[in-house]
Design a protein around this motif. Structure first.
Motif, PDB file in Angstrom:
ATOM      1  N   PRO A 128      12.293  31.018  33.664  1.00 58.15           N
ATOM      2  CA  PRO A 128      11.495  31.258  32.334  1.00 58.15           C
ATOM      3  C   PRO A 128      12.250  30.911  31.082  1.00 58.15           C
ATOM      4  N   GLU A 129      11.480  30.328  30.225  1.00 62.13           N
ATOM      5  CA  GLU A 129      12.215  29.693  29.116  1.00 62.13           C
ATOM      6  C   GLU A 129      12.227  31.074  27.782  1.00 62.13           C
ATOM      7  N   PHE A 130      13.097  30.954  26.976  1.00 64.92           N
ATOM      8  CA  PHE A 130      13.530  31.934  25.927  1.00 64.92           C
ATOM      9  C   PHE A 130      13.303  31.040  24.697  1.00 64.92           C
ATOM     10  N   THR A 131      12.247  30.243  24.294  1.00 65.18           N
ATOM     11  CA  THR A 131      12.240  29.330  23.347  1.00 65.18           C
ATOM     12  C   THR A 131      11.246  29.913  22.064  1.00 65.18           C
ATOM     13  N   ALA A 132      12.198  30.039  21.091  1.00 62.20           N
ATOM     14  CA  ALA A 132      11.399  30.303  19.748  1.00 62.20           C
ATOM     15  C   ALA A 132      11.066  29.114  18.960  1.00 62.20           C
ATOM     16  N   GLU A 133       9.727  29.189  18.514  1.00 59.06           N
ATOM     17  CA  GLU A 133       9.489  27.865  17.865  1.00 59.06           C
ATOM     18  C   GLU A 133      10.345  27.510  16.420  1.00 59.06           C
ATOM     19  N   ALA A 186      11.895  39.875  34.057  1.00 52.39           N
ATOM     20  CA  ALA A 186      12.786  39.484  32.817  1.00 52.39           C
ATOM     21  C   ALA A 186      12.408  38.890  31.650  1.00 52.39           C
ATOM     22  N   LYS A 187      11.432  37.985  31.938  1.00 54.23           N
ATOM     23  CA  LYS A 187      10.982  37.245  30.849  1.00 54.23           C
ATOM     24  C   LYS A 187      10.077  38.016  29.896  1.00 54.23           C
ATOM     25  N   LEU A 188       9.159  38.548  30.760  1.00 59.35           N
ATOM     26  CA  LEU A 188       8.208  39.362  30.085  1.00 59.35           C
ATOM     27  C   LEU A 188       8.778  40.752  29.432  1.00 59.35           C
ATOM     28  N   LEU A 212      10.071  44.015  24.860  1.00 59.68           N
ATOM     29  CA  LEU A 212      11.206  44.633  23.907  1.00 59.68           C
ATOM     30  C   LEU A 212      11.177  44.175  22.467  1.00 59.68           C
ATOM     31  N   LEU A 213      11.023  42.939  22.271  1.00 58.71           N
ATOM     32  CA  LEU A 213      11.107  42.352  20.858  1.00 58.71           C
ATOM     33  C   LEU A 213       9.871  42.999  20.216  1.00 58.71           C
ATOM     34  N   MET A 214       8.914  43.049  21.043  1.00 57.85           N
ATOM     35  CA  MET A 214       7.593  43.326  20.156  1.00 57.85           C
ATOM     36  C   MET A 214       7.667  44.745  19.817  1.00 57.85           C
ATOM     37  N   ARG A 219      10.493  46.369  18.902  1.00 56.28           N
ATOM     38  CA  ARG A 219      11.230  46.656  17.841  1.00 56.28           C
ATOM     39  C   ARG A 219      10.501  46.310  16.641  1.00 56.28           C
ATOM     40  N   ILE A 220       9.604  45.376  16.549  1.00 56.10           N
ATOM     41  CA  ILE A 220       8.668  45.098  15.404  1.00 56.10           C
ATOM     42  C   ILE A 220       7.854  46.307  15.293  1.00 56.10           C
ATOM     43  N   SER A 221       6.996  46.425  16.151  1.00 54.46           N
ATOM     44  CA  SER A 221       6.039  47.603  15.752  1.00 54.46           C
ATOM     45  C   SER A 221       6.676  48.814  15.499  1.00 54.46           C
ATOM     46  N   HIS A 229      18.529  42.248  14.849  1.00 55.60           N
ATOM     47  CA  HIS A 229      17.184  41.339  14.871  1.00 55.60           C
ATOM     48  C   HIS A 229      15.779  42.041  15.230  1.00 55.60           C
ATOM     49  N   PHE A 230      14.954  41.458  14.822  1.00 52.32           N
ATOM     50  CA  PHE A 230      13.566  41.862  15.084  1.00 52.32           C
ATOM     51  C   PHE A 230      13.236  43.102  14.447  1.00 52.32           C
ATOM     52  N   LEU A 231      13.694  43.610  13.396  1.00 57.15           N
ATOM     53  CA  LEU A 231      13.487  44.631  12.792  1.00 57.15           C
ATOM     54  C   LEU A 231      12.778  44.685  11.292  1.00 57.15           C
ATOM     55  N   ARG A 232      12.214  43.446  11.280  1.00 55.69           N
ATOM     56  CA  ARG A 232      11.570  43.204   9.985  1.00 55.69           C
ATOM     57  C   ARG A 232      10.127  43.723  10.019  1.00 55.69           C
ATOM     58  N   ALA A 233       9.627  44.624   8.979  1.00 55.93           N
ATOM     59  CA  ALA A 233       8.418  45.061   9.017  1.00 55.93           C
ATOM     60  C   ALA A 233       7.413  43.940   8.020  1.00 55.93           C
ATOM     61  N   LEU A 292       3.454  41.878   8.379  1.00 59.25           N
ATOM     62  CA  LEU A 292       1.865  41.851   9.026  1.00 59.25           C
ATOM     63  C   LEU A 292       2.035  41.915  10.632  1.00 59.25           C
ATOM     64  N   GLY A 293       3.307  41.741  11.025  1.00 54.71           N
ATOM     65  CA  GLY A 293       2.980  41.807  12.395  1.00 54.71           C
ATOM     66  C   GLY A 293       3.387  40.603  13.086  1.00 54.71           C
ATOM     67  N   TRP A 294       3.328  40.502  14.398  1.00 56.23           N
ATOM     68  CA  TRP A 294       3.679  39.220  15.106  1.00 56.23           C
ATOM     69  C   TRP A 294       2.238  38.523  15.463  1.00 56.23           C
ATOM     70  N   GLY A 295       2.536  37.333  15.468  1.00 57.79           N
ATOM     71  CA  GLY A 295       1.444  36.378  16.388  1.00 57.79           C
ATOM     72  C   GLY A 295       2.247  35.375  17.120  1.00 57.79           C
ATOM     73  N   GLY A 296       1.658  33.953  17.223  1.00 54.81           N
ATOM     74  CA  GLY A 296       2.375  33.006  17.942  1.00 54.81           C
ATOM     75  C   GLY A 296       1.958  32.812  19.398  1.00 54.81           C
ATOM     76  N   CYS A 345       3.342  33.245  22.235  1.00 52.29           N
ATOM     77  CA  CYS A 345       3.934  34.079  23.207  1.00 52.29           C
ATOM     78  C   CYS A 345       3.490  35.538  23.427  1.00 52.29           C
ATOM     79  N   PHE A 346       4.226  36.293  22.121  1.00 48.91           N
ATOM     80  CA  PHE A 346       3.969  37.547  22.146  1.00 48.91           C
ATOM     81  C   PHE A 346       2.669  38.063  22.277  1.00 48.91           C
ATOM     82  N   PRO A 347       1.451  37.648  21.760  1.00 48.95           N
ATOM     83  CA  PRO A 347       0.265  38.365  21.798  1.00 48.95           C
ATOM     84  C   PRO A 347      -0.140  38.081  23.335  1.00 48.95           C
TER      85      PRO A 347
HETATM   86  C1  UDX Z   1       9.013  34.149  20.838  1.00 52.68           C
HETATM   87  C2  UDX Z   1      10.353  34.622  21.524  1.00 52.68           C
HETATM   88  O1  UDX Z   1      11.318  34.710  20.239  1.00 52.68           O
HETATM   89  C3  UDX Z   1      10.694  33.618  22.558  1.00 52.68           C
HETATM   90  O2  UDX Z   1      12.011  33.859  22.977  1.00 52.68           O
HETATM   91  C4  UDX Z   1       9.723  33.515  23.484  1.00 52.68           C
HETATM   92  O3  UDX Z   1      10.071  32.360  24.435  1.00 52.68           O
HETATM   93  C5  UDX Z   1       8.365  33.208  22.736  1.00 52.68           C
HETATM   94  O4  UDX Z   1       7.968  34.083  21.929  1.00 52.68           O
HETATM   95  P1  UDX Z   1       8.292  32.902  18.928  1.00 52.68           P
HETATM   96  O5  UDX Z   1       6.761  33.029  19.315  1.00 52.68           O
HETATM   97  O6  UDX Z   1       8.463  31.129  18.509  1.00 52.68           O
HETATM   98  O7  UDX Z   1       9.102  33.213  20.135  1.00 52.68           O
HETATM   99  O8  UDX Z   1       8.517  33.366  17.593  1.00 52.68           O
HETATM  100  P2  UDX Z   1       9.590  34.413  17.027  1.00 52.68           P
HETATM  101  O9  UDX Z   1      10.546  33.825  16.090  1.00 52.68           O
HETATM  102  O10 UDX Z   1      10.304  35.251  18.219  1.00 52.68           O
HETATM  103  O11 UDX Z   1       8.560  35.284  16.206  1.00 52.68           O
HETATM  104  C6  UDX Z   1       7.404  36.216  16.863  1.00 52.68           C
HETATM  105  C7  UDX Z   1       6.438  36.914  15.911  1.00 52.68           C
HETATM  106  O12 UDX Z   1       7.126  38.103  15.424  1.00 52.68           O
HETATM  107  C8  UDX Z   1       6.445  36.007  14.646  1.00 52.68           C
HETATM  108  O13 UDX Z   1       5.074  36.334  14.301  1.00 52.68           O
HETATM  109  C9  UDX Z   1       7.267  36.606  13.596  1.00 52.68           C
HETATM  110  O14 UDX Z   1       6.678  36.682  12.162  1.00 52.68           O
HETATM  111  C10 UDX Z   1       7.214  38.168  13.872  1.00 52.68           C
HETATM  112  N1  UDX Z   1       8.394  38.950  13.670  1.00 52.68           N
HETATM  113  C11 UDX Z   1       9.750  38.683  14.206  1.00 52.68           C
HETATM  114  C12 UDX Z   1       8.344  40.129  12.847  1.00 52.68           C
HETATM  115  O15 UDX Z   1       7.141  40.386  12.275  1.00 52.68           O
HETATM  116  N2  UDX Z   1       9.433  40.728  12.707  1.00 52.68           N
HETATM  117  C13 UDX Z   1      11.048  40.660  12.845  1.00 52.68           C
HETATM  118  O16 UDX Z   1      11.824  41.198  12.773  1.00 52.68           O
HETATM  119  C14 UDX Z   1      10.771  39.260  13.698  1.00 52.68           C
END
Ligand code: UDX
Length: 431
Positions: free
Chosen positions: A151-156, A204-206, A211-213, A215-217, A249-253, A255-259, A261-263
């Motif tokens: 599995p990849e852990f690639t952030a755009e 592990a990947k999921l 866990l990152l999601m 933290r953000i929520s 890391h990943f504690l920034r409040a 409008l939430g995540w998109g992208g 991967c996470f959703p």
């Molecule tokens: C993520 C994972 O980091 C990566 O390991 C996985 O392989 C694919 O998903 P990516 O989607 O490119 O990567 O973006 P990332 O930088 O992780 O941010 C995800 C989203 O969370 C963004 O919408 C970002 O704005 C949001 N975010 C991130 C927050 O709202 N708060 C934070 O503290 C961090």
């Protein structure tokens, strides 16, 4: 010069992950053919044109033309191939499961590869996919071909550096020869290889993404509490993150995540558990908090404006995060649709965002210059944390607006400075 340890590799899928994987493997000295089914994409890549924005990727594609080719033909990709990487997408089915038909189609093509020693899956797939692919390989007479989950852990925005300098390389394989082969492909990569069984690698990947999601929520939920108690989320999370057991890391409040991967991965993990009759309550709440974030922001802005009907509202940012042109599952789509539904005239600005879906964007007006978009507007919302927004002369902007109201959905700007510039300034969880 060819590295004696270099291999011949077929990469299936020239999407985001496939292209980064293919280009980085070529950079490591391997001979790579990337196969995709979209003619225009293959033609553009063969001319050295990368179809999306990713720092450093064009340079790798152009700098490795001797070792990196593109084709539409699976057989051509497999000539001499010792390893096949599967990087095709796995969109959700109507039932919400990951659709593996593209992965299986690739596996079915592998019969024409006499030198093949291993299939490596990079696509994010449900747990148990490896078992199903193993059965498929065995049925096709390919019992000698090993299987690995990698599995990849690639952030755009930092995909190339994530590949070449990773925190860890996970190799999930049930036999040592396959694990050795995949580990060896990464011998010049600056990062530890961690070997494990296939199921653990898949989970592990999921889990890492979930866990990152979480933290953000969690940060977003505490931000809401900050708003009612008068505390400041930046100060709270600033000290919370100083604890090395927690980290910053990943504690920034916001409008939430998109992208991309996470959703998708959040829902996939939840779905996977529910297929086994398990309800992942925490993950369900994490997703719900995220879905609410843009809606809560809009409600607060609406209260401030006394309704959106007939108001000119500017969205500053459309991409799901700064540094990318990707709008997949971006909160911006929710913001734009809600504003339009409430009768606002929507203007938007983003330096890179690539619009691929007509809705809701066809009903908005896009500007190249944020100042032009803001002139005459009744309110603005920072949707993406583009750093250039910090450089605007906000006092000037306030003068040009019909009403200087700004909701900073990414806590990008300094509250005191914005108020001094004349703004009614709202943000997420800041006093
Ligand atoms: C993520 C994972 O980091 C990566 O390991 C996985 O392989 C694919 O998903 P990516 O989607 O490119 O990567 O973006 P990332 O930088 O992780 O941010 C995800 C989203 O969370 C963004 O919408 C970002 O704005 C949001 N975010 C991130 C927050 O709202 N708060 C934070 O503290 C961090």
């Amino acid at each position: 010069m060819d590295n004696p340890a270099s291999r011949t590799i077929a990469v299936f899928g020239a999407g985001y992950i496939g292209l980064v994987t293919g280009a980085c493997l070529a950079e490591l000295g391997h001979r790579v053919v990337v196969r995709d089914i979209v003619p225009a994409k293959v033609e553009a890549l063969s001319r050295g044109e990368v179809p999306f924005h990713e720092p450093g990727l064009s340079e790798l594609v152009l700098g490795n033309t001797e070792r990196l080719r593109f084709t539409l033909d699976a057989r051509e990709a497999l000539v001499g191939a010792e390893v096949a990487y599967v990087c095709v997408d796995t969109p959700p089915t109507p039932a919400g499961d990951a659709d593996l038909s593209r992965v299986h189609a690739v596996v079915d093509d592998l019969v024409s590869a006499p030198h093949l020693a291993a299939v490596v899956v990079k696509s994010t797939v449900p747990i148990g996919t490896g078992d199903r692919i193993r059965e498929r390989l065995d049925r096709a007479g390919l019992s000698h071909v090993g299987y690995a989950a990698n599995p990849e852990f690639t952030a755009e925005g930092k995909a190339v550096s994530d590949f070449l300098h990773p925190d860890r390389i996970i190799v999930g394989a049930d036999d040592d020869a396959t694990a050795d082969l995949v580990a060896d492909l990464h011998r010049d990569v600056d990062g530890p290889v961690v070997r494990m069984d296939v199921h653990s690698a898949e989970l592990a990947k999921l889990t890492a993404n979930a866990l990152l999601m979480t933290r953000i929520s969690f940060a977003n939920e505490i931000a809401t509490l900050c708003e009612v108690t008068g505390a400041d989320i930046e100060k709270v999370m600033g000290v919370v993150g100083m604890d090395p057991r927690i980290g910053p890391h990943f504690l920034r409040a916001g409008l939430g995540w998109g992208g991309s991967c996470f959703p998708k991965d959040g829902v996939a993990l939840k779905q996977l558990a529910s297929n086994d009759g398990l309800h992942l309550q925490l993950l369900t709440a994490v997703i719900e908090v995220n879905n609410l974030q843009p809606r809560r922001a809009l409600q607060r802005l609406k209260d401030e404006l006394g309704g959106f009907g007939g108001k000119r509202v500017v969205m500053l940012g459309m991409a799901f995060k700064a540094g990318t042109d990707d709008m997949r599952q971006a909160p911006s789509a929710v913001v734009a649709s809600r504003l339009l539904a409430e009768g606002a005239e929507v203007r938007c600005w983003d330096p890179l965002a690539r619009v691929t879906e007509p809705e809701p964007w066809a009903r908005t007006t896009r500007y190249d210059d944020p100042r032009e978009a803001l002139a005459g507007a009744h309110a603005a919302i920072v949707v993406t944390e583009w750093p250039q927004l910090r450089e605007l002369d906000w006092a000037d902007v306030a003068d040009s607006m019909a009403a200087p109201v700004l909701f900073d959905g990414r806590n990008l700007l300094a509250p005191a400075a914005m108020r001094a510039a004349g703004f009614t300034y709202l943000s997420v969880g800041r006093s």
